[in-house]
Design a protein around this motif. Structure first.
Motif, PDB file in Angstrom:
ATOM      1  N   ARG A   1      84.798  37.962  21.465  1.00 18.79           N
ATOM      2  CA  ARG A   1      83.943  38.532  22.507  1.00 18.79           C
ATOM      3  C   ARG A   1      83.396  39.895  22.090  1.00 18.79           C
ATOM      4  O   ARG A   1      82.234  40.200  22.320  1.00 18.79           O
ATOM      5  CB  ARG A   1      84.740  38.670  23.809  1.00 18.79           C
ATOM      6  CG  ARG A   1      85.261  37.349  24.364  1.00 18.79           C
ATOM      7  CD  ARG A   1      84.202  36.573  25.084  1.00 18.79           C
ATOM      8  NE  ARG A   1      83.769  37.242  26.300  1.00 18.79           N
ATOM      9  CZ  ARG A   1      82.865  36.739  27.153  1.00 18.79           C
ATOM     10  NH1 ARG A   1      82.301  35.577  26.883  1.00 18.79           N
ATOM     11  NH2 ARG A   1      82.529  37.392  28.235  1.00 18.79           N
TER      12      ARG A   1
ATOM     13  N   ARG B   1      80.467  39.771  19.817  1.00 24.59           N
ATOM     14  CA  ARG B   1      79.229  39.349  20.479  1.00 24.59           C
ATOM     15  C   ARG B   1      78.720  40.406  21.453  1.00 24.59           C
ATOM     16  O   ARG B   1      77.837  40.137  22.264  1.00 24.59           O
ATOM     17  CB  ARG B   1      79.452  38.031  21.208  1.00 24.59           C
ATOM     18  CG  ARG B   1      79.881  36.908  20.267  1.00 24.59           C
ATOM     19  CD  ARG B   1      80.218  35.636  20.988  1.00 24.59           C
ATOM     20  NE  ARG B   1      79.060  35.066  21.641  1.00 24.59           N
ATOM     21  CZ  ARG B   1      79.085  33.965  22.410  1.00 24.59           C
ATOM     22  NH1 ARG B   1      80.234  33.348  22.606  1.00 24.59           N
ATOM     23  NH2 ARG B   1      77.997  33.504  22.958  1.00 24.59           N
TER      24      ARG B   1
ATOM     25  N   VAL C   1      80.492  42.113  23.877  1.00 23.83           N
ATOM     26  CA  VAL C   1      81.085  42.134  25.214  1.00 23.83           C
ATOM     27  C   VAL C   1      82.162  43.197  25.253  1.00 23.83           C
ATOM     28  O   VAL C   1      82.974  43.317  24.336  1.00 23.83           O
ATOM     29  CB  VAL C   1      81.692  40.748  25.548  1.00 23.83           C
ATOM     30  CG1 VAL C   1      82.298  40.754  26.925  1.00 23.83           C
ATOM     31  CG2 VAL C   1      80.629  39.690  25.429  1.00 23.83           C
TER      32      VAL C   1
ATOM     33  N   ALA D   1      86.064  41.152  28.370  1.00 21.31           N
ATOM     34  CA  ALA D   1      86.711  40.104  27.590  1.00 21.31           C
ATOM     35  C   ALA D   1      88.071  39.758  28.178  1.00 21.31           C
ATOM     36  O   ALA D   1      88.462  38.594  28.252  1.00 21.31           O
ATOM     37  CB  ALA D   1      86.879  40.569  26.142  1.00 21.31           C
TER      38      ALA D   1
END
Length: 574
Positions: free
Chosen positions: A560, A563, A565, A570
């Protein structure tokens, strides 16, 4: 002894161009297929050659052999590292000579001017394989014996510099000297001229032209001027030459021909070549794919239709058989014909007449039938799905078309053709093909054969930058993740799989040093390997975590985070 930096060439970078593909029994030095030969076998061959034709004739032959290899490597060196200066590229020649097991080269004096294409130099040769072969079979010699090595040096330098550069061996260990020593300079500067060497068969009259077609250098040879060349029918491999020889023999006759091969091997192109070379060349060539229809629709398309035979049939019309009358009918995927169509086709072949759908009056036809199928046709005959009598009628002259993986040496010629074709079609200018891309093409299995290569090159031309280079990434498709299977030579001289470097020590220190010496980002590397593990596991984080040796929560957090986040989001999500 001179150290590696004196030659200015990275031996590892050149060794990486040598690739072993044991599955196909091939060794490649970039796009050139190579051969490993035992020294004892070479020495025995050399001895027998000298005894059979005499020493002077044997010398000429071996010099020509070396000249051919040197010319090929000279072309390779010119395109090997376009970002490097000319001298660095030129000095790849001595390294290539060493990689190929001929001699170890040490520079003594060297003059190099790319502006005037001038090169002259003096070199020491050590560990000459020709000296060992000669001493093994003949003992000491009254004259130098490194014949093929001299031919190689002359061919390499002449091609690279674009003018005749002649090398001669002035000392030789086979004569009792401490080492072999060679001297080279432009042919016209030798006081006694180069006529003797010209008589030995060295081609010094066709200098390298830096403005010549780049793709001829990529292929290593010009496209053969053959009357059947039409893009897909290009090649010089034994399989290709044998096939074209069969086509040339059967083309002038009226015998039915059955072309058998995998999808994409060029069955339609071969059929067209048969027609062009036949006495029916000025008559129609009619192509029909037997897989596009069945039943009445197939009957009407292939054999014709009478008015009123089917609903909506307001007029009569010819089928493909009648349209090909006097010419050639090419039936693709003939194994797809149903039972009724098989019976009517057999009548065409046996009686020379066709009966339209809905019509009782047969019509005379005189044509040649070329059928094509995958190997499934033979299975259909065995299973009773295809008439045995029709099969034997169609296969009066069967020709097997080899898959591309069995004629890899033709890939450079096809590559040149397709790059040129698609660059023109898409208004692009392609300067070169990267070594990694050539290595992939020479080792890839090509399940789709020439059709797959054609699509691959079109995609690469579109993706490559204008006036740029086709790289390996331009060849890959998001729908096909196959990787090439080959071995290359590591910097330590060992074979490694897939072009990867084998670490010289068990602790992996050399590999780590190479990573740290480059433009390496630990965060990027971690993100990429995590993304790849998740992709390999089809999104299953538990499976990906096991592959990476971590827990699922640890992977979920890192995935996460990679990407974009935030940590708290997360944690909530997982």
């Amino acid at each position: 002894m001179n150290t590696e930096p004196e030659l200015g060439v990275d031996i590892g970078a050149l060794s990486a161009r040598l690739r072993f593909n044991p599955e196909d029994g091939c060794i490649w030095l970039e796009r050139e297929r190579m051969l490993l030969v035992h020294l004892s076998a070479y020495a025995a061959f050399r001895k027998e050659l000298i005894e059979a034709v005499g020493q002077e004739a044997a010398k000429r032959m071996l010099m020509r052999m070396g000249h051919a290899g040197g010319s090929s490597d000279g072309a390779l060196a010119r395109r090997a590292r376009p970002e490097s200066d000319m001298l660095t590229n030129f000095l790849a020649g001595p390294r290539l000579h060493a990689i190929e097991g001929m001699v170890v080269v040490e520079p003594v004096a060297h003059s190099f001017d790319p502006a005037t294409n001038f090169q002259a130099g003096e070199w020491i040769w050590r560990n000459s394989i020709e000296v060992e072969a000669h001493l093994k079979e003949h003992g000491l010699s009254k004259e130098p014996v490194c014949w093929s090595a001299i031919g190689y040096a002359t061919g390499y330098t002449s091609v690279f510099m674009g003018r005749p550069i002649l090398y001669r061996e002035v000392e030789c260990r086979a004569m009792g000297h401490a080492q072999c020593r060679i001297v080279g300079k432009p042919a016209e500067l030798w006081e006694d001229g180069a006529r003797d060497d010209l008589q030995n068969g060295l081609c010094l009259s066709e200098p390298w032209n830096s403005d010549t077609d780049h793709w001829e250098r990529t292929a290593g040879v010009a496209a053969p001027a053959l009357e059947w060349s039409d893009g897909r029918l290009l090649g010089m491999s034994p399989n290709f030459v044998s096939t074209m020889d069969l086509i040339g023999k059967v083309a002038p006759t009226d015998a039915p021909v059955l072309l058998v091969g995998e999808a994409g091997v060029g069955k339609k192109s071969s059929a067209r070549a048969l027609h062009r070379l036949s006495k029916r060349a000025r008559q129609p060539f009619v192509h029909f794919s037997c897989s596009v229809a069945s039943g009445d629709a197939l009957d009407a398309e292939l054999f014709g239709l009478e008015k009123g035979a089917l609903a909506g049939a307001a007029v009569s019309r010819n089928g493909r058989v009648e349209r090909a009358n006097g010419g050639t009918l090419f039936l693709e995927d003939v194994h797809c014909l149903d039972a009724r169509a098989q019976a009517k086709l057999l009548r065409v072949l046996q009686a020379g007449e066709v009966e339209r759908l809905g019509g009782g009056q047969p019509r005379p036809v005189k044509l040649r039938v070329i059928a094509a199928s995958t190997p499934r046709l033979m299975a259909a005959v065995r299973d009773g799905c295809f008439r045995e009598d029709l099969y034997y009628k169609l296969s009066a002259f069967p020709i097997r078309l080899a898959p591309l993986r069995e004629r890899r040496s033709d890939i450079p010629l096809l590559l040149k053709h397709f790059v040129t074709e698609f660059a023109g079609r898409h208004d692009k200018r392609i300067r070169s093909v990267a070594q990694s891309a050539i290595a992939f093409l020479l080792t890839y299995e090509f399940p789709g054969n020439i059709a797959e290569l054609e699509s691959m090159i079109e995609r690469a031309v579109i993706l490559a930058p204008d006036a740029g280079t086709i790289d390996l990434s331009h060849l890959s498709s998001p729908l096909d993740q196959d990787s090439p299977r080959f071995f290359s030579v590591s910097r330590a001289g060992r074979l490694s799989m897939g072009g990867t470097e084998e670490p010289a020590a068990t602790d992996g220190t050399p590999s780590l040093d190479r990573l740290l010496d480059g433009n390496f980002s630990l965060e990027t590397f971690e993100n990429e390997i995590i993304a790849r593990a998740v992709e390999r596991a089809s999104g299953n984080l538990s499976a990906a975590a096991r592959e990476l040796g971590m827990t699922r929560p640890q992977l979920a957090y890192r995935f996460r985070k990679s990407r974009g986040v935030e940590e708290d989001e997360a944690r909530d999500a997982f």
